[in-house]
Design a protein around this motif. Sequence first.
Motif, PDB file in Angstrom:
ATOM      1  N   THR A   1      -9.015  -2.201  -3.947  1.00 53.20           N
ATOM      2  CA  THR A   1      -8.837  -1.426  -2.722  1.00 53.20           C
ATOM      3  C   THR A   1      -8.879  -2.356  -1.511  1.00 53.20           C
ATOM      4  O   THR A   1      -9.310  -3.517  -1.600  1.00 53.20           O
ATOM      5  N   LEU A   2      -8.443  -1.831  -0.389  1.00 55.26           N
ATOM      6  CA  LEU A   2      -8.407  -2.599   0.843  1.00 55.26           C
ATOM      7  C   LEU A   2      -9.790  -3.152   1.195  1.00 55.26           C
ATOM      8  O   LEU A   2      -9.943  -4.337   1.491  1.00 55.26           O
ATOM      9  N   VAL A   3     -10.806  -2.309   1.138  1.00 53.55           N
ATOM     10  CA  VAL A   3     -12.154  -2.755   1.505  1.00 53.55           C
ATOM     11  C   VAL A   3     -12.655  -3.823   0.545  1.00 53.55           C
ATOM     12  O   VAL A   3     -13.218  -4.839   0.967  1.00 53.55           O
ATOM     13  N   GLU A   4     -12.436  -3.643  -0.741  1.00 53.12           N
ATOM     14  CA  GLU A   4     -12.886  -4.651  -1.704  1.00 53.12           C
ATOM     15  C   GLU A   4     -12.124  -5.967  -1.515  1.00 53.12           C
ATOM     16  O   GLU A   4     -12.702  -7.053  -1.629  1.00 53.12           O
ATOM     17  N   TYR A   5     -10.837  -5.882  -1.207  1.00 57.00           N
ATOM     18  CA  TYR A   5     -10.057  -7.091  -0.939  1.00 57.00           C
ATOM     19  C   TYR A   5     -10.607  -7.820   0.294  1.00 57.00           C
ATOM     20  O   TYR A   5     -10.721  -9.042   0.302  1.00 57.00           O
TER      21      TYR A   5
ATOM     22  N   ARG B   1     -13.711  -7.642   1.345  1.00 62.05           N
ATOM     23  CA  ARG B   1     -15.009  -8.203   0.935  1.00 62.05           C
ATOM     24  C   ARG B   1     -14.846  -9.534   0.208  1.00 62.05           C
ATOM     25  O   ARG B   1     -15.518 -10.510   0.523  1.00 62.05           O
TER      26      ARG B   1
ATOM     27  N   ILE C   1       0.863  -1.177   0.000  1.00 61.72           N
ATOM     28  CA  ILE C   1       0.000   0.000   0.000  1.00 61.72           C
ATOM     29  C   ILE C   1       0.897   1.223   0.000  1.00 61.72           C
ATOM     30  O   ILE C   1       1.777   1.358   0.855  1.00 61.72           O
TER      31      ILE C   1
ATOM     32  N   ALA D   1      -9.107   6.555   3.154  1.00 61.00           N
ATOM     33  CA  ALA D   1      -9.625   5.503   4.021  1.00 61.00           C
ATOM     34  C   ALA D   1      -9.589   4.137   3.354  1.00 61.00           C
ATOM     35  O   ALA D   1      -9.554   3.118   4.036  1.00 61.00           O
ATOM     36  N   ASP D   2      -9.603   4.110   2.031  1.00 66.61           N
ATOM     37  CA  ASP D   2      -9.662   2.844   1.305  1.00 66.61           C
ATOM     38  C   ASP D   2      -8.575   2.818   0.225  1.00 66.61           C
ATOM     39  O   ASP D   2      -8.852   2.977  -0.956  1.00 66.61           O
ATOM     40  N   PRO D   3      -7.318   2.593   0.638  1.00 64.66           N
ATOM     41  CA  PRO D   3      -6.210   2.638  -0.319  1.00 64.66           C
ATOM     42  C   PRO D   3      -6.192   1.437  -1.248  1.00 64.66           C
ATOM     43  O   PRO D   3      -6.739   0.375  -0.945  1.00 64.66           O
TER      44      PRO D   3
END
Length: 142
Positions: free
Chosen positions: A105-109, A111, A84, A91-93
Amino acid sequence: VGGAWFAGDCAALSECYSAGSQYSAAPILPDPLVLPTVQHLRESWDDYQDAVEDDPEVGEDGFIFDFAPDELHKANISGATHEIEMVQYVADPVIHGVTGRSGITLVEYLRVSISWGGMPGWSFKPDQAPAALAALRVRPDF
């Protein structure tokens, strides 16, 4: 928040890190979820600051955080890391180095990892995923 380390041995999921590069002939790398601790981030930042102090040119590209081992390392095969870039305050790199998921992105990963029971690599070959993985799969609500 603590870390998570799903890499390792789990016969039910056909995970066998200690056996060496057993995935070299496999159709897919499971990419077990690994999340670093805040302490790891802090230590990496401190190391970066020390390096910049010793050699200002080190800081020209900004702070790159080695977020987790890549799917090869998680399978006990020489590889690299998921990284990263910490040059922007977001907030979502984006996580770089995730095979087959450019720009994720971190959040999608997170998920996709949760929806595949912590083994997001199986999403590329769902018909070949271990049967025991089905009980671990959940659709995240974030």
